[in-house]
Structures are given as structure tokens and as C-alpha cells.
Design an enzyme around this catalytic site. Structure first.
Site, PDB file in Angstrom:
ATOM      1  N   CYS A 120     -17.451   8.968 -40.040  1.00  0.00           N
ATOM      2  CA  CYS A 120     -18.069   9.917 -39.134  1.00  0.00           C
ATOM      3  C   CYS A 120     -19.520  10.296 -39.446  1.00  0.00           C
ATOM      4  O   CYS A 120     -19.972  10.277 -40.590  1.00  0.00           O
ATOM      5  CB  CYS A 120     -17.297  11.207 -38.990  1.00  0.00           C
ATOM      6  SG  CYS A 120     -15.578  10.931 -38.614  1.00  0.00           S
ATOM      7  N   GLY A 177     -19.911   5.563 -37.235  1.00  0.00           N
ATOM      8  CA  GLY A 177     -18.689   5.692 -36.439  1.00  0.00           C
ATOM      9  C   GLY A 177     -18.914   5.162 -35.050  1.00  0.00           C
ATOM     10  O   GLY A 177     -19.773   5.661 -34.327  1.00  0.00           O
ATOM     11  N   ASN A 220     -17.370  15.424 -41.023  1.00  0.00           N
ATOM     12  CA  ASN A 220     -17.499  14.135 -41.705  1.00  0.00           C
ATOM     13  C   ASN A 220     -16.927  14.296 -43.099  1.00  0.00           C
ATOM     14  O   ASN A 220     -17.403  15.128 -43.867  1.00  0.00           O
ATOM     15  CB  ASN A 220     -18.987  13.732 -41.769  1.00  0.00           C
ATOM     16  CG  ASN A 220     -19.258  12.541 -42.683  1.00  0.00           C
ATOM     17  OD1 ASN A 220     -20.294  12.477 -43.305  1.00  0.00           O
ATOM     18  ND2 ASN A 220     -18.332  11.592 -42.760  1.00  0.00           N
ATOM     19  N   GLY A 221     -15.890  13.533 -43.389  1.00  0.00           N
ATOM     20  CA  GLY A 221     -15.298  13.641 -44.705  1.00  0.00           C
ATOM     21  C   GLY A 221     -13.795  13.604 -44.647  1.00  0.00           C
ATOM     22  O   GLY A 221     -13.210  13.101 -43.693  1.00  0.00           O
ATOM     23  N   TYR A 240     -24.503   0.988 -49.184  1.00  0.00           N
ATOM     24  CA  TYR A 240     -24.090   0.354 -47.943  1.00  0.00           C
ATOM     25  C   TYR A 240     -24.110   1.243 -46.705  1.00  0.00           C
ATOM     26  O   TYR A 240     -24.550   0.818 -45.644  1.00  0.00           O
ATOM     27  CB  TYR A 240     -22.683  -0.233 -48.112  1.00  0.00           C
ATOM     28  CG  TYR A 240     -22.096  -0.759 -46.839  1.00  0.00           C
ATOM     29  CD1 TYR A 240     -22.556  -1.950 -46.279  1.00  0.00           C
ATOM     30  CD2 TYR A 240     -21.096  -0.064 -46.160  1.00  0.00           C
ATOM     31  CE1 TYR A 240     -22.027  -2.423 -45.083  1.00  0.00           C
ATOM     32  CE2 TYR A 240     -20.570  -0.542 -44.976  1.00  0.00           C
ATOM     33  CZ  TYR A 240     -21.032  -1.717 -44.450  1.00  0.00           C
ATOM     34  OH  TYR A 240     -20.516  -2.186 -43.271  1.00  0.00           O
ATOM     35  N   ASP A 251     -24.955  -9.832 -51.581  1.00  0.00           N
ATOM     36  CA  ASP A 251     -24.203  -8.948 -50.690  1.00  0.00           C
ATOM     37  C   ASP A 251     -24.074  -7.590 -51.368  1.00  0.00           C
ATOM     38  O   ASP A 251     -24.377  -7.444 -52.549  1.00  0.00           O
ATOM     39  CB  ASP A 251     -22.822  -9.558 -50.406  1.00  0.00           C
ATOM     40  CG  ASP A 251     -22.237  -9.039 -49.095  1.00  0.00           C
ATOM     41  OD1 ASP A 251     -22.816  -8.106 -48.493  1.00  0.00           O
ATOM     42  OD2 ASP A 251     -21.199  -9.574 -48.662  1.00  0.00           O
TER      43      ASP A 251
END
Lengths: 483, 483, 483, 483
Positions: D11, D37, D112-113, D257, D360
Site C-alpha cells: 500500500c 499497490g 500502509n503496513g 527495491y 538484480d
């Protein structure tokens, strides 16, 4: 342009226990009850382990035709609901059955009727920290059950219905029983039936009307009684009567307009009742005329009774277009000028030069009647007389029927002579309240103990109107609404 | 489960010239003609400069309720079309009116009927390099007009209709005229009307039935004559008759079943015709019974005529559910076992213990009749007699009506006694072909010069069946199909 | 707000012969060619007996994810098409492949490119009685084949392509062969590949770019040659060259912008070509700067080449948001005031205080460049220099690329100094046309015999612009359109 | 086939106060946060009198492009939410922001979380009679606030967050304030910004990342601090810190990321951080190679850092297809055989014959890495070395990131040598945990007081995992769900 000037039933309910393909059987029952609510429909099933649910806007036939939907509703136990709702906006979160998971398990409920203290209860529950998801009265039941201090579902349900005031027929489904409840006065209908499946199993059905038994080949057992709770499980049907007995007040308008003609309510055929009302009306208010013409479809049986009693020819002078949907092109000046009518058309060959008696079941705002009379005159009728198979609708209903507020009811503001003039007829007559009771097999209306709820005609409201206030402009709790 | 065992009209057409809000007026006309085709609908308008088009699946009311759609159809000239089609697959590319841009300008056309040499013509046209877009006969007209060597649209149209064989009523719209065409025998109907708009303008209407005039307040002027082309522009109506006069053969089934009861066809009220057919049937095939019960809705007027002529009470012993849509849940074993019927239900209070005469308009495959009889018996009828307001349907129609192939027609393979047994009635009778003609005001059927097309009853096909072959499995040219 | 100021390729094509799951393989190939057209896609398959088709708006991935869709596309032979189209309105009837049923059988065709005499041919064909269904050039091919007097499909195809003028790569499917055609100058790409299936079968692939071979694990065989027809059936590949040999003119813009960087075109890696162009640009137009920043994504390889050649650091100073769809909220005054940019955002940590060289592939209208420069300056860049990996785009393309009309091209109306001022950069430079040729391994541009089509830079149009007129406001033939 | 083998942020949140067109600004902010999201999005606004809401599945751009939707979201105050969710089924009722009407007024919240005692709290609340509508942790907040005995919203909010355990950043909107909350350890990000509107008004913004400020032209003010509540109203910003100060533990994976490269988190540029991590990785785990190739898009900055530090050429050897949607054709045997890869394709011209270092950011299950290596080898790479810009992901995240359960994590079950073998590379190396800390400007990891939450690498969970049990199979309360 869609002249929808009728009161509307606010819901039909159905329940099935121990019936193979319970969702399909429930869908069929709801289809037979489609006249009680066309705006949305829902089914909740239980497969012995879990609950499953589908809810959707629109007609029953449109919602359950998809094999995938039906596959998502397994089990031999189900309840279903048809909803009539006034506005598109609220419809999304107001589709029943409601489902809640309590500490002790899931509970689904569908509701036909109206609570008259719902607003008062909501305020109290909100103050306590309950979060409401909908504007439906039915949600009050759910929260009352959730917070009840009793242990069993049934005790919690009794705790809840003791706190509510109103007219209601409920069907509910828990993990181990199907429940039917009718309010203490039995204003709204609820019946019990039995069905013998292809596999030899005998199951139980609850439904608003007998026509929902007929469609699934079920047998009528009995009406659920006013104030009765029926508990159905694999051991059979158990009855609880938590209220002191009262004189029942079944809604008389079910006979006049709401119910399907092939239903039998409280022992009386609706079709026969309407023909007898028409015959009584012919006796009370005869007319010199050439043809008796029903306003289709609801006026047909009364018109047949009127024609038989009067000896005047019964003719289909008005044709109804059954393809009318919910919307159509916006009327322009041109369309208004041309007097376009989508739902009805005049059968000119029948009406031209004739003295016509139009038979209808009710006049609410009067707008439809006015347009029909205009159309009949435009088709060449020499005289137009109107006869109504119910007394003047002068009061709003607060018990589960969507009627306009009182100030919009034609009969609340006008004498019969004024109404005749506004509608444009040569004569207008309504059946008397006593005549109505007599046509229904009663000796007349006993004002001290009337056999029916007839508040819309008499203003005699048998259930307290606790909330009777303007709804405040409230924002709903929408924890999870998707728009 | 949806017992749809009736022949189906394959289309209704409507046209308007010099009418404000022509698209809205056309939508209303198509709404009144909804019974002639419920699967798709289209309107093409011309605003004096350009053509505009909307086509869609489903009902008229669902297609033109959107203000944006209507705003996209400006102009005072329009044609419209309702379509019945047998399969979902083909429907997408088979919605009319067709529109083509020729060298000399645009041309839109809608078509009610069937060409009996369409396949032969398609093959020849394909060989020539014409690319077909649809399976519709109407497209043959368009290509014939496109490749005609004549100069004017009218000459090209005459060139085209001289090459086709069949039953057809066309409405067409070019950049400067509205055109109506009826086949040389006048098998399918087409009428001319006049409407006076809100702005005082007088416009012209073409339509399949008079009920489409009534809904928009237009006046009936006359039937378009068999073999006649009417050319409508701002100078008025011009008539061309490119064929040698022939004895007309209007479709008799329009009176029996297809047309709306409030329409007047070739001077005769459809409702009155049906009542007279019922009365004639009562004379020809009386029955000892307690009640006359129509199979609703189409059997109602004939049953009323039967009841009046026989003096037996007319009762609504079968109730029709008008909420039946196109699909519903798949029947399971359970549903089959329970004998579920979605469209009709028995009014038990009327039928129980009674000797019942069921009046219907036709028996096609017999499947519906069988189920209705079963239902009526299950509701307790003591005897069930069936009376049909048309002769036995023993031949397929190739002139624009969707009937099963002959081998599926019950009357093609069985005597009346066998039919009675299959359907399960105590007695069965059909009106005679002569009785039918007499009820319609003719002296009986003159086999040398019958007044009607009655091929479905007699096998006497008045128009050559050129194609009368199995359709080959062809891939359509789909230059621009979107799936 | 969606700054889409790039030329657009108008289509990608793909074909498969003797490949199991041909539709799935074609869908994957089209997915790899998605950059050549995102507005619509279609596949036609042949299963040995019949043709099957799916067409739809939107991306490849959205159209073929449905198992039902794929099941409807059986067979080991298929062609497919991705389309870029300028307006929503026309897109519905302009989705390829086209399919037509000729006298001798079905024929499907997909087309990348543009005919410059399509309008002239349409007029002639319409006069002859051909009815057009779309605005697509490709339909001209279909009608020309339909009316050709030759017998075989191949002879008819040659007859057709001899009449058309333009740039085109075609894939076509008949009942017994897969056909590839490239225009005489080879302006648009078309390649041949071979794939070895799970079942050991070796099949053939036609595609616009090699990246469509890579995704399905196919091997590159060769480019189809300019003016070549390849006929693929179970006996192998046959080549026909119906045109006199001409000096080829492959589109140079495929290297600069259109093609995917991992494709190899006419023997040259697109990625390497772009890096070499960037290096050449650095040589021709160096800049004193701290960072080389590509305008993502298309400017990235050229910027890398520029950075390597110049020794200045390559940094991602602009981040592209890949979630940008086709629409977004309407810009309000507030949004305009705030300088909102949906597609790109500045990486402030890289740009602040730096002298920045922005490397992009082209400037069309200049609107995007202007906004990007503004954004880079707002993020704190000390200087902004712009370097373009192509010569100034001063002419419209009529060979299958959607470019604005000439008056809208920034370079058509302004000197480089004026452009720099309008865009707001401190310096602006374009690669020279000779430098471009050299980066692509040519000795420079030979004006008498240029190795590429570079009309958008030079105005030297190698194919006659026959139609070069304004399109008239025509109504399309919509025999079967569904809206 | 869609190799989605990355952890997923669960989120992004955004809030605006005193900003003209608050809903549009919020939609733009959510668009910039789309990477956090993509499955659903919602906005709640307040117009000074009422709350308004829109929620929908899919991307931000698809939900707010409709003028009607935006017109339904008036006001200068708004909060919004982007959601990532694992299953389609639950998504319908799990779209945020949540909205509830308490006794004292409306309250909307987005989150968010993840709460680690949500299940425990739900059970207790359900026992008390609270009816849950969703499976979202966020709903626990709402019920805790509803039943709190404190009077003011802020006191109730503090009461609620004192009972929950977990990682969370909240934005909430009441009738008179915008609220931001960050959990005591500051695991999830939340920032405060200021925007100056077209009308001169200065408003406040809350957002998950700074890139959401950039898109709307807002200025970064500061990070909301761990454990801080910010209360924003027309008087300005007020800060409350109801928790005892703790050493913060910001999520280190945001740098590796999750976050957008152009965001600045806790004072550090994400893009720069990634380049520094790449450089550190080159130092720790060098490789003899010809090219450094990033796995796009997330591996790009680390690969650039690696290339710079190692002096080996950076090349785009793998091209990412940005048109990949959520679904695509089902893989058949054929497709599997052909090794189809939708998202990435090899740039053969770069890879052929080269010793390749793939860079990566992480390996989760390893499935994607394996396929990419296979693809790179198939394109002719001589050697393939893999370098990962984070330590091995050996533990699941319970703080708001969707990771597989531990048994599915490749690094949880295998040594680095085993992983190298499984993935098929010639060598494999990960950055060390200390190297990661150093690249982020710390002296290394202090095990007693680590600067970040690195539980996914170390298993050192800084927040108690109270619920750490299998979720029971619960039926949700669906009072008003529409399916």
C-alpha cells in the site's frame, strides 16, 4: 413517462431447509415473488460447513442464470430476498440477505417490512460503538443480536425482536437452523410449506406467498402465525411465541393490489377476493355504461367481478405493453405534445363511441389515472366512469409499503368530486371500507377491533410510529463499500 | 424451461419524415412494435447533411434510454428496425437497418420478411465480386442496388425488387427521401400515417402496425398497397406500382397471433377478429365445461369470444409471470422433478374440481401445451378440453416467420386424436379453415383465389420457394467484424 | 497531460503455419510487437476446415487471456495484427485482420503500412458497386482480389498489388496457404522464421520484427525481400517476385525509434544502431556537461552511446512512470498551475546543480520536449542541453507512420536556434543526415540512390503520393456495424 | 508465465488539506505511488459538510479519468490509498480508505503496513459484539476508535494505537482535521509536504514517498517521525508523540527495491543508494566479465553502480516488455516447450559470446532468476554470473510486505552454492549485511541497535509477532456486500 403511480411492496422472502439444489429452488421461489421487489435480489446458502452468498441488482432471472453463480451457492439450506428500493444510490449497500459473523458463528437474515423505531435504535447502537453499514432496518436486528447478552441465537433473536417495533416477516439462516419470524400483529405475510425432492427428501419452505410454493411444487402447510417464531432443523419445526397474543391485523392491501392473484393469503384466494370486491363495488356504485374496461393488469379481476355483477360487457379496452423497462428516452416537448404513453395503449375499436367504466384498484397521486382517462377519451369514448376497488388512499404506510408522503396522496387533499374533476371522469366512486371488509368475508369493519391493518385508508395505525420524524442527512458507515 | 413454443414474427419496421426528434419518435414506434422482434434494434437518422446510426442488442427501451445515444441521432428523418433472430452468434452482424454508401450517396434500409431466392442471388453476387457482411436477406437488396446500371435510387430499387422473390416490407432512407415498399402479394403489413408535431409541422410515418401510430399520436392514413412503392419527401407522397396487379394474400396469422390486439390491419381490428374467431370456434367445437380459461396472453380475446358464445364463465385460471427474461437457471434433476414452470402458474382456486376449456391460438411443437395441461391437471381440474383459434399448423413458413422445420410441427405428423393424446387433453379441436375465413368476414376460403396467405395451415405457398435447399455451411465475409 | 508527442507505427503483423496452438503462438508474437500498435488486435485462424476470428480493442494481453477466446481459435495456421489508430470512433470497424469470403473460399489479411492511392482506388471501386466497410487501406486489397478476373488467389493477389501504390507488409491466410508480401521498396519490415514445436513439427513464422521470433523461440531465417511474395504451405516456402527490381528504401526511423531495441532489422541490431547514432551525435555535437540523461525509454541507448563517446557520466535523471494508461483526470487550472506530469518525473538528486545533456530520439511538435526541459530546470539543473538522435523531422510520413501534418512539425517552421529557444534549452543539436547514414554503416547519404526512406527528414518521397488530397467527409458503408 | 517473483509493498497513502481540487491532487499523488499497490484504489474527500468516496479495482489512472467520478469527489480535503492484495476474492471488500460514522461524526482512514496482533484484537472485538466487514487490519483501528471511552477523536485514536502492535503509516480524515500517524519504530515511511495552489492557498500534503510531492509540485517539509501523530487543520500542523522514544527501524528494503528511485527517504536518495549498493557489491564480489547487465527495471541503478565500480561496460542485455498486464493466455505444452517469457526478452546482439554479470535486487523463490538465466544462456552468453544488491532473503516479512512463507524462500533452504546451481549461474553473490549498511552511510550493522528493520535478511524481528498463527478459515461479516 413511465406512469408508476402505485404503492410498492418492499420485499419478498424465501427460505429452504433440507432441499437439494436449495439455491436453485430459492431462485425459483424469488422469481415467483418478483412482483414484491424488482430492484435487487440476494441468496445466502449454507453447505453444512460454510455460508455462500450472491447479491445483485436487477431481476431474479438475470442474477441466477449463470452456471458459475449457481455453482458458488452450494448446499441444501438457503434464504433469499427480493428488494424494492426507491433510489439507485442506496441500492448497492442495501441488498439483502444481510450476513454477519458473530462470536458463535454466521447469521444471515432477510426482511420484509419496516421498523418504526429503527432510527431511535440506530442512534443508541451507534453511541455504543456499533458501526452501521447500510440504511436498512434489518441491520438493526443484526446489531441487536450481536450485542445481546444471551447465549443462544434464539434467545438473542427474541431479545432483539422484543426491542424493535414494526411490521416484519423475517427469514434467517444459522449454521444449524432456518428461522421464520412474523411480527406480533402479522401485518406482513409468511407461510410454511413442504417439498418432496427428486431424491425422496422432504424439506421445508418459508415464503411470503403461496405462489412461491406452487412454482417449486411444494405443498402449503400453514401460515406462520402473528408473533410466532418457527425454528426449522433436521428434527422438524418448533414454534415459539414470545409475545402475548394480540388481535391480528393483516395488511388488507395485499388482497387489493400487492399479492399475486394466484396466491392464497390467510385462507382466502386473492383472485376470488378481487372479483368479490369488484362485485361489491358494482353493487355500491353502479354505472350506466356499454363496456367495463380494466386498467391492466391489476384491475382485471375486479373488473371481471364488476362486469358479472352489473351484466355489462367486459372488454380489454386498454392494452398493456409488457416490454417497459426501467428507463426510456427523456421526454422532449415533442413527446409531451404527442401524449406518448409507454405502458398502456387504447384499443380504439372497443372504446370508440362507448360509455366506458374503468376499473382500477387504487388512486395514489392520480397522475396515471388522469393520463389513462385522457387516452381513453382520445380513443373516442363517449363517457368515462371510474370505479376503484379500494377506499380512498388517504394515509401513508409505515409498515413496509412505499407510499408517497401524505401531502402527495390525492385522496388526502381532495373530496371525491374534486378528484373526479382532476382525473377528468364523468363519475368516480370507491368501494366503502365496510364493503371492502364484507367482500373479504367479514361482517364489516369493527372500529374497536378491525380485522385488518387498513391504516392507508383509515389512518388507524395499529403499531406505534416511534421514529415518525424526518430522517436526518446521515453519512453511512462504509467500511468496505465498493463503488 | 422457458416454454417458448410459438412462431415468431421476424421484425418490425418504422420510418419518419419531417418529424422533430425523429429518432425519439422512431424509438417510441419501435417500442410499440416490440412484440415483432426483441433481440436487437437499430435506428438510422439523417440530419440533412449526414447519416447517424445506433444499433444494439436487446430491447428498444434499453437501447434508447441514454441521452448520449439520442443526441447522436439528430435529424427529422429516421428509419428503425426491431429484430427477432434465432441464435446469439449471428445477431451481432445481423442488426438492421443496413447502411451503405453508394457512389451517389448513403442508403439505409430495414426489412420485415424473407426472400425465397436470397441464397441463389448471393451466390451470383459473390461470383461477381460482391463481399457479403451478413446472413441477412436484406443485404441482397443493398448489393443489387449498388451494382444496378440505372441512375436514380428509385430506378435502382425497382431494378433490385424485380430480381428478388419473397415476402417483404421495406423502409429505406436516402439523402432526400423516405421510401416504403411492400411485396407484390402484400404478405407482410406496412401502413402510412401522418403526425402533427409540437411545432406545427406535419410529418409522415411508415410502420408495420397501427399501434405504432397510436403511441406517437399519429393518424392512420392508409395501408401501403401490395406491390406499391411510396416515395416520401418534402413535396408529399408519391406512389409507384412497378408490378402487374395480383390478388393480395395478407398473412392470416397476423390476425391469429402476431399483431398486437389494438392494431387494425387491412381494415379489421385484431382484437375483434380474435373474439370472432373464438365465437366461431365455440360454434364449431363446443364443450361441456364449467370455465373457459385462456392460455395467456395471446389466447385471451379468443377465450372471451368463446365464453360469450358458449355462455360459460370466463376465468383467469392461468397466471402469466411477466418477469421472465431470456435466460434462467439451468434445470437440474430436482427442478425437472418438481415440474417447475417459469412463465405460467395455475390459479388453483379457479381450477380445482372444474371442467376446464383451455383456449389457445396455436399448437406448434406441442411442448408448451402439454406442460400447461399437466399444470392445470395438477391444480385439480376435473376435465381439460383444448380449443385452438387457428387450424392445425402443419407447414413451415418461408415468408418471414420463424417456424420449426416441418418435421417438428406436431400437426404435420399426427391426427387430431393423436395430438389430443400427446397433449393429454380430454378433447381437442381446431377452428376450420373456412370457419377462420368466415370469422374474418370472408365467405369462406376460395381455393382458387384465397384471400390470405395461409400456407402454414394449407401448404398452399403463394410465392415460389426458389432456395428451398439446406443452407450450406458458409463462412461470412467479415471485413470489419468486432467480436 | 499525457505528453504523447512521438510518431506512431501503424501496425505489426504476424503469421504462423503448421504450428500447434497457432493462435496462442500468434498472440505471443503480437505481444512482442505490442509497441507497433496498442489500440486493437485481431487473430484469424484456420483449422483445416473453417476460419475462426477474434478481434478486440485494447492490448494483446487483455484480449487473449480468456480460455474461451483461445478455444474459439483452433488450428495450426493463423495470422494476427496489432493496430494503432488515431480516433476511438473509427477503431471499431477498423480492426484487422480483414476476412472475406470469395467465390473460391475465405481470405484473411493483415496489413502494416499505407497505400498512397487508396482513396483513388476506393472511388473507382465504389463506382463499380463495391461496398466498403471500413476506412482501412487494406480493404482496397480485398475488393481488388474479389473482382479480379484471374482464377487463382495468387494471381488475383498479384493483380491487386500491381494496382496499389504504397508502403505495405501483408500477411494473408487462405484455406491452403500463408502468404507474406512486402512492397517493392521494402519500406516496412517483414521477416521469415522457423519454429520447432513440442511435437517435433517444424512450422513457419512471418513477423514484423525478430523480437516476435525470440518470444516464441523461433529461429530467424531471413528478411522477406522488397517486392517479394512468399507462399507458405506444407510443401515449404515458395518465392515470387512480380515487380522489376528496384533499389530498396527501408524506413530509417525504424532504427531511430519504432523498432524494439532487441530486434535485428536488415542485418543490423537496433540497440547497437542506436548506441552508434548516440556516439556519432556526441562527435558531431559535443557539450560541456556533468551528466548525460536520456529521455526514457526510447532515448536510453543513444544516451549510452553519447555518454561513452563523450566520457561524461550516464545517469537516469528522468524516471518514467510505466503505469500511465490512455486516460486520466481532466487537467484543471490547479493541475496546470502545478505543472503536473504523469509520464515522467525528475530525479532531483541527480539533476540539482548539474549541467545536463538530455538525449532524445526526435522532436515532433516539441510540446513534450518543452515540458521535460521545464521539469529538469525545476529540479535544479544548472544548464540543459538537448541532443537529438535523428535529423530534424520536417516532413510528414505517408507510408504507415502517424505523424502530424507538416504545419504542426516544429522543425518544418523553425530554425534550430528558434527551436532551442521554444524548447527552452541552452543548446540544441540534431545528428546530420550523413552522420545518421554513417552510424548505420553507410558511407553517407547518396542523394541519387539513398539507402533508406528518410522522407520525414529530407522530403524525398520515394513512392508517389497519388491521393495527396484532403479526405472528403465520407459516410462509411456499415452493413453490419454494431455500436 | 508472468514471472512475478518479487516481494510486494502492501500500500501507498496520500492526504491533502486545504488544497483546491483535493481529489484530483490525491489521484495524482496516488498515481506517483502506483508502484506501492496496483490492485485497487480509493479516495475519500470532505467538502466542509459531507464526506464523499470512490473506490475501485485496478489502476489509479483507470479509476479517476471519468469527469463524473471526479465531480463526485468535491472538497479541499482528501485522503487516498493504493492497495496491493493477494487474491481477487478478498479485494472487493478490502479497498481503502475505510469510512465509518461514529457518534461524533465521520472518520476515514487509509493504512500502509500490517498489525501483528490484528487477529487477537478481532477476536476480542467480535466477542464484544463488533461486526467486522473486511479482513483488513485497518478495520481494527476503526472499531477500537468506535468503542473507545475517550471523548475526542484524537484521544480515541491514541487509545486505539496504544492497543495495536505492528508497522503502520496511517492517514485519516475527520470533519475538521487531516491526521498522519507513523508506528513507533517508523518501519513504513510517511512524509509531510506543502503545496502552493493556483489560488495562492498553501495546503498540506501527507504521502508515503517524496515522488508523490514532486508530481503535484509540492515542497518536501520533513519525514513524519516514528511514533508521531501529526494533526493538520486550518491553524497549521500540531505534533503529538504518545509513545516513549525508541530507536527507529526504517525498512531497509524500501531502499533496495520498493521505493521509486526518484524518492528521497529519511534524507537519502533512493537512486543514489542503489548505485552505492551496486558499487559496494562490485567491491565485495567482483567478476571477470565483458558486460554488466541489469535485470530491468529494478536492477538498473545497482548495475550502473556495479559497472562504474568495476569498469566493465554497462549494457541493456535484457529488454523489459512494459505491456504485460495481469493475465495472459494459459501456458500450453507448446508454450512451455518454447520457453516463452512475456516480461523480459534477451538482447541477443549484446549477449552472444559474452561473459555476463546479471545484477538484480533480490531473489525470493528463485523462479524468475532461473528463467532469466536460461534466457540469457539461450541468447548465447558464454558465462553468466549473478550479483544481488541485497543480502539473501531468508525470512518472511510481517510488517506490510507480501512475501511468501519462509518455506518458499530459496535462501531459507539453500546455501549460496546450492542457489547458484539451482538458478544455473556460473557464480552467485549477495551483498553482505554490513556492506549494505555501509552503502547506506552507516558504519555497518550494530546488532544491538540496528539502524534499519532488516528482518527479511536477519530474522531479527523488532516488533512482536503476536498473531503468528495460521489464520482460521473465517467467514466475513458481509452486511452489505454486493457481488
Amino acid at each position: 413517462m413511465i406512469d408508476d403511480d402505485k404503492p410498492h411492496e418492499e420485499c419478498g422472502v424465501f427460505g429452504a431447509w433440507n432441499v437439494t439444489d436449495a439455491a436453485a429452488i430459492t431462485a425459483l421461489g424469488l422469481h415467483a415473488l418478483q412482483h414484491r421487489g424488482q430492484e435487487a435480489t440476494g441468496i445466502v446458502t449454507h453447505d453444512g460447513v460454510r455460508f455462500h452468498s450472491h447479491k445483485g441488482l436487477g431481476l431474479v432471472g438475470d442474477n441466477y442464470s449463470d452456471a458459475k453463480t449457481m455453482a458458488g451457492l452450494p448446499g441444501t439450506r438457503a434464504i433469499g430476498h427480493n428488494r424494492y428500493a426507491t433510489t439507485g444510490e442506496t441500492v448497492l449497500r442495501n441488498v439483502q440477505p444481510l450476513f454477519a459473523e458473530f462470536e458463535f458463528g454466521g447469521f444471515a437474515v432477510g426482511h420484509n417490512g419496516n421498523l418504526t423505531n429503527a432510527h431511535t435504535l440506530r442512534k443508541a447502537l451507534t453511541r455504543r460503538g456499533c458501526l452501521f453499514q447500510s440504511t436498512m432496518d434489518s441491520e438493526v436486528f443484526v446489531h441487536l443480536i450481536a450485542i445481546s447478552l444471551y447465549a443462544s441465537v434464539v434467545d438473542r433473536l427474541i431479545d432483539a425482536i422484543k426491542q424493535v417495533i414494526g411490521a416484519y416477516s423475517l427469514v434467517a439462516l444459522t449454521e444449524n437452523q432456518l428461522i421464520g419470524v412474523r411480527d406480533p400483529l402479522g401485518v406482513r405475510p409468511l407461510i410454511l410449506g413442504r417439498v418432496h425432492g427428486a431424491d425422496g427428501n422432504a424439506g421445508w419452505i418459508l415464503a411470503s406467498e403461496t405462489c412461491a410454493l406452487d412454482i417449486v411444487g411444494a405443498d402449503f402447510i400453514r401460515d406462520v402465525e402473528p408473533g410466532e417464531i418457527v425454528l426449522i432443523d433436521d428434527t422438524g419445526v418448533r414454534s415459539i411465541k414470545p409475545f402475548a397474543p394480540q388481535s391480528p391485523r393483516f395488511c388488507v392491501f395485499e388482497y387489493i393490489y400487492f399479492a399475486r392473484p394466484d396466491s392464497v393469503m390467510e385462507g382466502t384466494s386473492v383472485y376470488n377476493a378481487r372479483k368479490l370486491i369488484g362485485a361489491q363495488l358494482a353493487k355500491e356504485a353502479p354505472a350506466e355504461a356499454d363496456v367495463i374496461v380494466p386498467v391492466p393488469d391489476s384491475g382485471v379481476p375486479a373488473a371481471m367481478g364488476f362486469a358479472e355483477a352489473s351484466g355489462i360487457a367486459f372488454e380489454l379496452g386498454i392494452i398493456r405493453n409488457h416490454y417497459v423497462g426501467r428507463t426510456f428516452i427523456e421526454p422532449t416537448d415533442q413527446i409531451r405534445h404527442l401524449g406518448v404513453r409507454l405502458k398502456h395503449s387504447a384499443n380504439r375499436a372497443i372504446l370508440e363511441g362507448k360509455r366506458v367504466v374503468l376499473v382500477d384498484d387504487s388512486i395514489v397521486r392520480g397522475t396515471t389515472s388522469q393520463k389513462i382517462v385522457e387516452m381513453v377519451r382520445a380513443a373516442g369514448a363517449a363517457e368515462v366512469h371510474m370505479r376503484i376497488a379500494g377506499p380512498p388512499t388517504a394515509y401513508s404506510c409505515f409498515y413496509g409499503i412505499d407510499t408517497p408522503e401524505r401531502s402527495k396522496l390525492l385522496a388526502a387533499r381532495n373530496s371525491i368530486e374534486e378528484m373526479a374533476k382532476l382525473i377528468g371522469v364523468d363519475s368516480l366512486a370507491f368501494i366503502s371500507i365496510d364493503g371492502l371488509y364484507r367482500a373479504l368475508g367479514k361482517p364489516g369493519r369493527d372500529p374497536k377491533k378491525p380485522a385488518f391493518c387498513d391504516a392507508c385508508f383509515t389512518g388507524d395505525y395499529p403499531i406505534a410510529l416511534t421514529d415518525h420524524i424526518e430522517p436526518r442527512d446521515e453519512q453511512l458507515t462504509l467500511l468496505a463499500e465498493l463503488s
